[in-house]
Design a protein around this motif. Structure first.
Motif, PDB file in Angstrom:
ATOM      1  N   TYR A   1       0.824  -1.197   0.000  1.00 32.49           N
ATOM      2  CA  TYR A   1       0.000   0.000   0.000  1.00 32.49           C
ATOM      3  C   TYR A   1       0.864   1.255   0.000  1.00 32.49           C
ATOM      4  CZ  TYR A   1      -3.767  -3.141   1.345  1.00 32.49           C
ATOM      5  OH  TYR A   1      -4.681  -4.162   1.372  1.00 32.49           O
ATOM      6  N   ALA A   2       0.343   2.277  -0.618  1.00 30.84           N
ATOM      7  CA  ALA A   2       0.958   3.587  -0.490  1.00 30.84           C
ATOM      8  C   ALA A   2       0.730   4.082   0.932  1.00 30.84           C
ATOM      9  CB  ALA A   2       0.330   4.553  -1.491  1.00 30.84           C
ATOM     10  N   ASP A   3       1.670   4.855   1.440  1.00 29.46           N
ATOM     11  CA  ASP A   3       1.570   5.343   2.814  1.00 29.46           C
ATOM     12  C   ASP A   3       0.288   6.137   3.037  1.00 29.46           C
ATOM     13  OD1 ASP A   3       5.144   6.010   3.246  1.00 29.46           O
ATOM     14  OD2 ASP A   3       3.967   4.170   3.469  1.00 29.46           O
ATOM     15  N   SER A   4      -0.153   6.832   2.024  1.00 29.83           N
ATOM     16  CA  SER A   4      -1.321   7.710   2.167  1.00 29.83           C
ATOM     17  C   SER A   4      -2.623   6.940   2.399  1.00 29.83           C
ATOM     18  CB  SER A   4      -1.460   8.586   0.925  1.00 29.83           C
ATOM     19  OG  SER A   4      -1.588   7.791  -0.239  1.00 29.83           O
ATOM     20  N   VAL A   5      -2.636   5.650   2.100  1.00 23.63           N
ATOM     21  CA  VAL A   5      -3.884   4.890   2.240  1.00 23.63           C
ATOM     22  C   VAL A   5      -3.768   3.737   3.230  1.00 23.63           C
ATOM     23  CG1 VAL A   5      -4.492   5.485  -0.140  1.00 23.63           C
ATOM     24  CG2 VAL A   5      -3.453   3.247   0.353  1.00 23.63           C
ATOM     25  N   LYS A   6      -2.591   3.524   3.758  1.00 24.11           N
ATOM     26  CA  LYS A   6      -2.406   2.413   4.704  1.00 24.11           C
ATOM     27  C   LYS A   6      -3.364   2.535   5.883  1.00 24.11           C
ATOM     28  CE  LYS A   6       2.411   1.095   3.944  1.00 24.11           C
ATOM     29  NZ  LYS A   6       3.795   1.156   4.465  1.00 24.11           N
ATOM     30  N   GLY A   7      -3.978   1.416   6.220  1.00 24.76           N
ATOM     31  CA  GLY A   7      -4.917   1.400   7.330  1.00 24.76           C
ATOM     32  C   GLY A   7      -6.315   1.833   6.961  1.00 24.76           C
ATOM     33  N   ARG A   8      -6.486   2.372   5.756  1.00 27.87           N
ATOM     34  CA  ARG A   8      -7.815   2.817   5.316  1.00 27.87           C
ATOM     35  C   ARG A   8      -8.317   2.022   4.113  1.00 27.87           C
ATOM     36  NH1 ARG A   8      -8.528   7.759   3.273  1.00 27.87           N
ATOM     37  NH2 ARG A   8      -6.414   7.933   2.438  1.00 27.87           N
ATOM     38  N   PHE A   9      -7.412   1.647   3.232  1.00 32.10           N
ATOM     39  CA  PHE A   9      -7.789   0.927   2.008  1.00 32.10           C
ATOM     40  C   PHE A   9      -7.331  -0.528   2.111  1.00 32.10           C
ATOM     41  CE2 PHE A   9      -7.815   4.695  -1.226  1.00 32.10           C
ATOM     42  CZ  PHE A   9      -8.648   5.400  -0.370  1.00 32.10           C
ATOM     43  N   THR A  10      -8.088  -1.409   1.480  1.00 27.12           N
ATOM     44  CA  THR A  10      -7.734  -2.825   1.425  1.00 27.12           C
ATOM     45  C   THR A  10      -7.916  -3.339   0.006  1.00 27.12           C
ATOM     46  OG1 THR A  10      -8.451  -3.166   3.715  1.00 27.12           O
ATOM     47  CG2 THR A  10      -8.175  -5.120   2.337  1.00 27.12           C
ATOM     48  N   ILE A  11      -6.864  -3.925  -0.521  1.00 23.39           N
ATOM     49  CA  ILE A  11      -6.947  -4.546  -1.837  1.00 23.39           C
ATOM     50  C   ILE A  11      -7.121  -6.049  -1.653  1.00 23.39           C
ATOM     51  CG2 ILE A  11      -4.430  -4.806  -2.057  1.00 23.39           C
ATOM     52  CD1 ILE A  11      -4.763  -4.301  -5.072  1.00 23.39           C
ATOM     53  N   SER A  12      -7.939  -6.639  -2.501  1.00 24.36           N
ATOM     54  CA  SER A  12      -8.151  -8.085  -2.457  1.00 24.36           C
ATOM     55  C   SER A  12      -8.477  -8.564  -3.859  1.00 24.36           C
ATOM     56  CB  SER A  12      -9.284  -8.442  -1.486  1.00 24.36           C
ATOM     57  OG  SER A  12     -10.511  -7.869  -1.916  1.00 24.36           O
ATOM     58  N   ARG A  13      -8.444  -9.851  -4.028  1.00 31.13           N
ATOM     59  CA  ARG A  13      -8.781 -10.405  -5.333  1.00 31.13           C
ATOM     60  C   ARG A  13      -9.514 -11.721  -5.155  1.00 31.13           C
ATOM     61  NH1 ARG A  13      -3.437 -11.000  -8.624  1.00 31.13           N
ATOM     62  NH2 ARG A  13      -4.767 -12.131 -10.117  1.00 31.13           N
ATOM     63  N   ASP A  14     -10.364 -12.008  -6.113  1.00 31.78           N
ATOM     64  CA  ASP A  14     -11.074 -13.273  -6.163  1.00 31.78           C
ATOM     65  C   ASP A  14     -10.726 -13.898  -7.511  1.00 31.78           C
ATOM     66  OD1 ASP A  14     -12.858 -15.385  -6.406  1.00 31.78           O
ATOM     67  OD2 ASP A  14     -14.503 -14.309  -5.462  1.00 31.78           O
ATOM     68  N   ASN A  15      -9.801 -14.831  -7.496  1.00 32.11           N
ATOM     69  CA  ASN A  15      -9.326 -15.401  -8.749  1.00 32.11           C
ATOM     70  C   ASN A  15     -10.396 -16.235  -9.447  1.00 32.11           C
ATOM     71  OD1 ASN A  15      -6.852 -14.159  -8.531  1.00 32.11           O
ATOM     72  ND2 ASN A  15      -5.870 -15.916  -7.548  1.00 32.11           N
ATOM     73  N   ALA A  16     -11.343 -16.726  -8.709  1.00 31.96           N
ATOM     74  CA  ALA A  16     -12.431 -17.488  -9.327  1.00 31.96           C
ATOM     75  C   ALA A  16     -13.359 -16.581 -10.128  1.00 31.96           C
ATOM     76  CB  ALA A  16     -13.224 -18.234  -8.263  1.00 31.96           C
ATOM     77  N   LYS A  17     -13.387 -15.316  -9.759  1.00 35.44           N
ATOM     78  CA  LYS A  17     -14.256 -14.351 -10.438  1.00 35.44           C
ATOM     79  C   LYS A  17     -13.479 -13.411 -11.346  1.00 35.44           C
ATOM     80  CE  LYS A  17     -17.857 -14.341  -6.887  1.00 35.44           C
ATOM     81  NZ  LYS A  17     -18.652 -13.519  -5.940  1.00 35.44           N
ATOM     82  N   ASN A  18     -12.167 -13.627 -11.451  1.00 35.42           N
ATOM     83  CA  ASN A  18     -11.316 -12.744 -12.269  1.00 35.42           C
ATOM     84  C   ASN A  18     -11.456 -11.286 -11.849  1.00 35.42           C
ATOM     85  OD1 ASN A  18     -10.662 -15.042 -13.663  1.00 35.42           O
ATOM     86  ND2 ASN A  18     -11.544 -14.400 -15.614  1.00 35.42           N
TER      87      ASN A  18
END
Length: 125
Positions: free
Chosen positions: A60-77
């Protein structure tokens, strides 16, 4: 060729939340790491978050740490960006991107091979 399509962004009040999604097509989704980037008016595009091919590593970029979350669902692309505690300075066009050659996660936009069309996120004060 990879096609990336982001969900519609939107207008949200400061302190609110918004979830972006990006669906990929064209190649095996687990073949590439993914990232989110943003560009505010009059500013250069900057990194937001990145996730590895398998989803086990994130950055994460420092500006968004603790506020943003990235995730992925490979079954759904699909890759997601959950944005909480939004601030007016988060206002920007958000882009998802695919890194076909790397395992990720990397915040350097220069390694990404494919980009979505972008979606506007506006945070009002």
């Amino acid at each position: 060729q990879v096609l990336l399509v982001e969900s519609r962004g939107g207008l949200v009040q400061a302190g609110g939340s918004l979830r972006l999604s990006c669906v990929a097509s064209g190649r095996t989704f687990t073949s590439y790491a993914m990232g989110w980037f943003r560009q505010a008016p009059g500013k250069e595009r900057e990194s937001v978050a990145a996730i590895s091919r398998g989803g086990g590593s994130t950055s994460y970029a420092d500006s968004v740490k603790g506020r943003f979350t990235i995730s992925r669902d490979n079954a759904k692309n699909a890759v997601y960006l959950q944005m909480n505690s939004l601030k007016p300075e988060d206002t920007a066009v958000y882009y998802c991107a695919a890194d076909y050659h790397g395992y990720g996660p990397t915040l350097s936009q220069y390694v990404y091979d494919y980009w979505g069309q972008g979606t506007q996120v506006t945070v009002s004060s």
